[in-house]
Write a protein that holds these residues in place. Structure first.
Motif, PDB file in Angstrom:
ATOM      1  N   ALA A 393       0.839  -1.214   0.000  1.00  9.91           N
ATOM      2  CA  ALA A 393       0.000   0.000   0.000  1.00  9.91           C
ATOM      3  C   ALA A 393       0.865   1.253   0.000  1.00  9.91           C
ATOM      4  O   ALA A 393       0.614   2.207  -0.756  1.00  9.91           O
ATOM      5  CB  ALA A 393      -0.925   0.004   1.216  1.00  9.91           C
ATOM      6  N   PHE A 394       1.906   1.265   0.828  1.00 10.55           N
ATOM      7  CA  PHE A 394       2.794   2.431   0.857  1.00 10.55           C
ATOM      8  C   PHE A 394       3.630   2.526  -0.418  1.00 10.55           C
ATOM      9  O   PHE A 394       4.004   3.621  -0.844  1.00 10.55           O
ATOM     10  CB  PHE A 394       3.679   2.401   2.103  1.00 10.55           C
ATOM     11  N   ALA A 395       3.937   1.381  -1.030  1.00 12.34           N
ATOM     12  CA  ALA A 395       4.649   1.406  -2.308  1.00 12.34           C
ATOM     13  C   ALA A 395       3.788   2.080  -3.380  1.00 12.34           C
ATOM     14  O   ALA A 395       4.267   2.891  -4.166  1.00 12.34           O
ATOM     15  CB  ALA A 395       5.021  -0.015  -2.732  1.00 12.34           C
ATOM     16  N   VAL A 396       2.481   1.752  -3.390  1.00 13.89           N
ATOM     17  CA  VAL A 396       1.551   2.387  -4.341  1.00 13.89           C
ATOM     18  C   VAL A 396       1.447   3.878  -4.051  1.00 13.89           C
ATOM     19  O   VAL A 396       1.448   4.709  -4.974  1.00 13.89           O
ATOM     20  CB  VAL A 396       0.147   1.722  -4.271  1.00 13.89           C
ATOM     21  N   PHE A 397       1.380   4.243  -2.761  1.00  9.73           N
ATOM     22  CA  PHE A 397       1.336   5.654  -2.348  1.00  9.73           C
ATOM     23  C   PHE A 397       2.518   6.415  -2.949  1.00  9.73           C
ATOM     24  O   PHE A 397       2.357   7.477  -3.572  1.00  9.73           O
ATOM     25  CB  PHE A 397       1.367   5.726  -0.817  1.00  9.73           C
ATOM     26  N   LYS A 398       3.733   5.864  -2.788  1.00  7.66           N
ATOM     27  CA  LYS A 398       4.934   6.544  -3.281  1.00  7.66           C
ATOM     28  C   LYS A 398       4.959   6.561  -4.804  1.00  7.66           C
ATOM     29  O   LYS A 398       5.416   7.511  -5.424  1.00  7.66           O
ATOM     30  CB  LYS A 398       6.172   5.848  -2.715  1.00  7.66           C
ATOM     31  N   PHE A 399       4.439   5.482  -5.406  1.00  8.77           N
ATOM     32  CA  PHE A 399       4.415   5.386  -6.873  1.00  8.77           C
ATOM     33  C   PHE A 399       3.536   6.489  -7.464  1.00  8.77           C
ATOM     34  O   PHE A 399       3.958   7.217  -8.366  1.00  8.77           O
ATOM     35  CB  PHE A 399       3.891   4.003  -7.277  1.00  8.77           C
ATOM     36  N   ILE A 400       2.301   6.624  -6.946  1.00  9.62           N
ATOM     37  CA  ILE A 400       1.380   7.659  -7.462  1.00  9.62           C
ATOM     38  C   ILE A 400       1.966   9.052  -7.229  1.00  9.62           C
ATOM     39  O   ILE A 400       1.971   9.906  -8.116  1.00  9.62           O
ATOM     40  CB  ILE A 400      -0.005   7.555  -6.773  1.00  9.62           C
ATOM     41  N   GLN A 401       2.484   9.271  -6.015  1.00 13.07           N
ATOM     42  CA  GLN A 401       3.038  10.586  -5.675  1.00 13.07           C
ATOM     43  C   GLN A 401       4.207  10.950  -6.604  1.00 13.07           C
ATOM     44  O   GLN A 401       4.291  12.077  -7.094  1.00 13.07           O
ATOM     45  CB  GLN A 401       3.512  10.576  -4.213  1.00 13.07           C
ATOM     46  N   SER A 402       5.086   9.984  -6.862  1.00 14.38           N
ATOM     47  CA  SER A 402       6.267  10.241  -7.694  1.00 14.38           C
ATOM     48  C   SER A 402       5.885  10.517  -9.146  1.00 14.38           C
ATOM     49  O   SER A 402       6.454  11.400  -9.785  1.00 14.38           O
ATOM     50  CB  SER A 402       7.221   9.038  -7.634  1.00 14.38           C
ATOM     51  N   ILE A 403       4.917   9.742  -9.665  1.00 16.27           N
ATOM     52  CA  ILE A 403       4.474   9.950 -11.054  1.00 16.27           C
ATOM     53  C   ILE A 403       3.890  11.360 -11.224  1.00 16.27           C
ATOM     54  O   ILE A 403       4.191  12.070 -12.190  1.00 16.27           O
ATOM     55  CB  ILE A 403       3.410   8.888 -11.450  1.00 16.27           C
ATOM     56  N   MET A 404       3.066  11.782 -10.276  1.00 19.02           N
ATOM     57  CA  MET A 404       2.447  13.114 -10.370  1.00 19.02           C
ATOM     58  C   MET A 404       3.487  14.228 -10.193  1.00 19.02           C
ATOM     59  O   MET A 404       3.396  15.275 -10.836  1.00 19.02           O
ATOM     60  CB  MET A 404       1.330  13.260  -9.333  1.00 19.02           C
ATOM     61  N   ALA A 405       4.480  13.993  -9.321  1.00 13.49           N
ATOM     62  CA  ALA A 405       5.554  14.981  -9.162  1.00 13.49           C
ATOM     63  C   ALA A 405       6.344  15.107 -10.463  1.00 13.49           C
ATOM     64  O   ALA A 405       6.690  16.220 -10.889  1.00 13.49           O
ATOM     65  CB  ALA A 405       6.478  14.574  -8.014  1.00 13.49           C
ATOM     66  N   ALA A 406       6.614  13.970 -11.111  1.00 16.59           N
ATOM     67  CA  ALA A 406       7.335  13.993 -12.394  1.00 16.59           C
ATOM     68  C   ALA A 406       6.538  14.763 -13.445  1.00 16.59           C
ATOM     69  O   ALA A 406       7.086  15.596 -14.183  1.00 16.59           O
ATOM     70  CB  ALA A 406       7.596  12.565 -12.865  1.00 16.59           C
ATOM     71  N   LEU A 407       5.223  14.510 -13.502  1.00 16.85           N
ATOM     72  CA  LEU A 407       4.350  15.204 -14.447  1.00 16.85           C
ATOM     73  C   LEU A 407       4.367  16.717 -14.192  1.00 16.85           C
ATOM     74  O   LEU A 407       4.466  17.526 -15.123  1.00 16.85           O
ATOM     75  CB  LEU A 407       2.927  14.661 -14.314  1.00 16.85           C
ATOM     76  N   ALA A 408       4.314  17.098 -12.906  1.00 17.79           N
ATOM     77  CA  ALA A 408       4.282  18.524 -12.557  1.00 17.79           C
ATOM     78  C   ALA A 408       5.598  19.210 -12.907  1.00 17.79           C
ATOM     79  O   ALA A 408       5.611  20.343 -13.396  1.00 17.79           O
ATOM     80  CB  ALA A 408       3.969  18.692 -11.076  1.00 17.79           C
ATOM     81  N   PHE A 409       6.729  18.536 -12.660  1.00 17.50           N
ATOM     82  CA  PHE A 409       8.019  19.137 -13.031  1.00 17.50           C
ATOM     83  C   PHE A 409       8.110  19.298 -14.549  1.00 17.50           C
ATOM     84  O   PHE A 409       8.700  20.252 -15.048  1.00 17.50           O
ATOM     85  CB  PHE A 409       9.185  18.286 -12.518  1.00 17.50           C
ATOM     86  N   PHE A 410       7.480  18.362 -15.300  1.00 10.73           N
ATOM     87  CA  PHE A 410       7.504  18.459 -16.758  1.00 10.73           C
ATOM     88  C   PHE A 410       6.704  19.674 -17.232  1.00 10.73           C
ATOM     89  O   PHE A 410       7.191  20.490 -18.011  1.00 10.73           O
ATOM     90  CB  PHE A 410       6.939  17.173 -17.369  1.00 10.73           C
ATOM     91  N   TYR A 411       5.464  19.837 -16.710  1.00 11.04           N
ATOM     92  CA  TYR A 411       4.664  20.971 -17.206  1.00 11.04           C
ATOM     93  C   TYR A 411       5.162  22.308 -16.666  1.00 11.04           C
ATOM     94  O   TYR A 411       4.839  23.368 -17.227  1.00 11.04           O
ATOM     95  CB  TYR A 411       3.155  20.765 -16.994  1.00 11.04           C
ATOM     96  N   SER A 412       5.971  22.283 -15.603  1.00  8.31           N
ATOM     97  CA  SER A 412       6.521  23.540 -15.063  1.00  8.31           C
ATOM     98  C   SER A 412       7.468  24.223 -16.051  1.00  8.31           C
ATOM     99  O   SER A 412       7.754  25.424 -15.930  1.00  8.31           O
ATOM    100  CB  SER A 412       7.262  23.281 -13.751  1.00  8.31           C
ATOM    101  N   ASN A 413       7.962  23.464 -17.035  1.00  5.65           N
ATOM    102  CA  ASN A 413       8.804  24.043 -18.092  1.00  5.65           C
ATOM    103  C   ASN A 413       8.022  24.974 -19.002  1.00  5.65           C
ATOM    104  O   ASN A 413       8.613  25.820 -19.682  1.00  5.65           O
ATOM    105  CB  ASN A 413       9.385  22.928 -18.972  1.00  5.65           C
TER     106      ASN A 413
END
Length: 454
Positions: A393-413
């Protein structure tokens, strides 16, 4: 020194090792986009936002291989070698090239997954049911102090500097690299504790992979390595499609988006505001300190309140949402819309009020406080709902959080500030609503279990 004293010393050394490493790395993340804008080299074409997107993307995927690495070489060497990858990323800024910048970003993503998996393992083998809460608290407090020291150093080093010269940059990044390496070598001071006659439930759960931030999954060494990684993957996939996790995924995704905003974008915006005067660049450091104060205050207060909270988790999440909405509104009024994308010289534009440094620092504090509201309650509800399967469950938590952080850093460009804020507002609102629904479900489950026990 008795066995308990040795275990406590291990936890303190672990906390100090992470404090040194993340003093260097978080400071690097906070300033890198500002530093990149100042490069005179025409050969370098990297973006700090893109680099962070790569790190978080690789981090989320690497959770699948991290358990096998930790099982093969042990947690101590895993943390040391992962720490070297972090140090290499920071050292790359001394003489930067585009290829080395993005290569180091991929390596840090892999290193992060291994580091947090090993951290969970060390925390587990040095804790019992009665000490796990105390040890997690000690580690968390020492880790969060990393926000103070690195940012204070940036404030002192860059005070009054309008332009970041090559010498300024090299001095700062050589210092940060040395600080990071000190953290790596501290891990060798951790001694293997005397084995307990029977491991506690909390230790078992953590040995299976629940780190303090729920980063990964560490299975027993007796299981074959391939089947272990596959088993972790299958469990996490099944967990991902449960009704409870789907309901929580929006609020978890929101924490990934706002993590990107407060850790990378907001500091860059402050540094780009020429109307803050000559201190604009050094204010990035002060902003980081205020974020840290908000995180530590929120984490401490809401961590303690969990025991006596009669009203459930909803009021804390609602407080986090209101806190963030106030911060976003003030940032919208105070910071120019082109600040995230402004060149090294900064932006001359003004937003809707005369730019105010105290308002900017208040927003930093509110961003940290709101972030701790969401994260403490998400960790709490996931730990409750998936008590029997907390590791995946915590692995999924970190997975979702990391994917969304990656997406946000991408659109921040590409996106101006007001569009980024709008995305945060919409996601924050939807995430809070679905959290309230998940909390209602958790409450009904608790009542049923209470009824069954009666």
């Amino acid at each position: 020194m008795g066995p308990e004293g040795k275990k406590l010393l291990n936890i303190i050394i672990l906390g100090f090792g992470f404090m040194f490493m993340f003093t260097a790395f978080q400071t690097c993340g906070n300033i890198e986009q500002t530093v990149i804008k100042s490069f005179n080299s025409t050969e370098f074409h990297g973006s700090g936002y893109t680099s962070m997107a790569i790190i978080y993307g690789v981090f989320s995927a690497s959770n699948l291989i991290a358990p096998s690495v930790v099982t093969v070489i042990g947690p101590q060497l895993s943390m040391f070698f992962s720490g070297l990858l972090y140090s290499g990323y920071i050292a790359m800024f001394i003489y930067p090239y585009t290829w080395s910048f993005y290569t180091a970003s991929v390596l840090v993503g892999i290193g992060a997954a291994v580091l947090w998996t090993a951290q969970g393992n060390v925390l587990a083998i040095n804790s019992t049911d009665t000490t796990i809460g105390r040890n997690s608290g000690i580690f968390w407090a020492l880790l969060q102090f990393s926000l103070f020291f690195g940012n204070l150093y940036i404030y002192c080093a860059w005070h009054g500097h309008v332009h970041i010269t090559d010498k300024d940059r090299q001095t700062v990044f050589i210092s940060l690299t040395v600080i990071s390496l000190v953290g790596c070598f501290l891990f060798f001071l951790i001694r293997r504790p005397d084995p307990d006659p029977a491991p506690s439930e909390a230790s078992e759960a953590l040995l299976q992979g629940e780190s303090i931030e729920g980063s990964s999954t560490v299975s027993s060494a007796h299981v074959g390595l391939c089947s272990q990684a596959l088993d972790a993957f299958v469990k996490a996939c099944k967990m991902f499609v449960t009704k409870e996790m789907l309901m929580l995924s929006l609020s978890i995704g929101y924490t990934g988006l706002e993590l990107t905003f407060y850790s990378g974008v907001y500091g860059t915006c402050i540094g780009a505001m020429t109307r803050f005067g000559q201190d604009a660049k050094s204010l990035i450091g002060i902003s980081g300190i205020f974020i840290g104060i908000g995180e530590i205050l929120g984490g401490g207060v809401f961590g303690m309140l969990n025991k006596w909270n009669q009203f459930g988790r909803n009021p804390v999440v609602l407080l986090g949402l209101i806190t963030h909405f106030i911060a976003f509104y003030l940032i919208f009024l105070n910071i120019a819309s082109d600040a995230p994308l402004a060149p090294e010289a900064g932006t001359e534009l003004q937003a809707y009020i005369t730019p105010s440094v105290p308002v900017a620092m208040l927003c930093s504090f509110l961003l940290g406080l709101g972030d701790s509201c969401f994260n403490t309650q998400l960790l709490s509800i996931i730990g409750f709902m998936f008590r029997d399967n907390s590791a995946p469950a915590f692995a999924v938590f970190k997975f979702i959080q990391s994917i969304m952080a990656a997406l946000a850093f991408f659109y921040s460009n590409y996106l101006l500030l007001h569009w980024q804020l709008l995305i945060l507002v919409v996601m924050g609102f939807l995430g809070s609503m679905t959290f309230f629904m998940a909390e209602a479900m958790a409450e009904s489950t608790r009542r049923e279990s209470d009824y069954d026990s009666i």
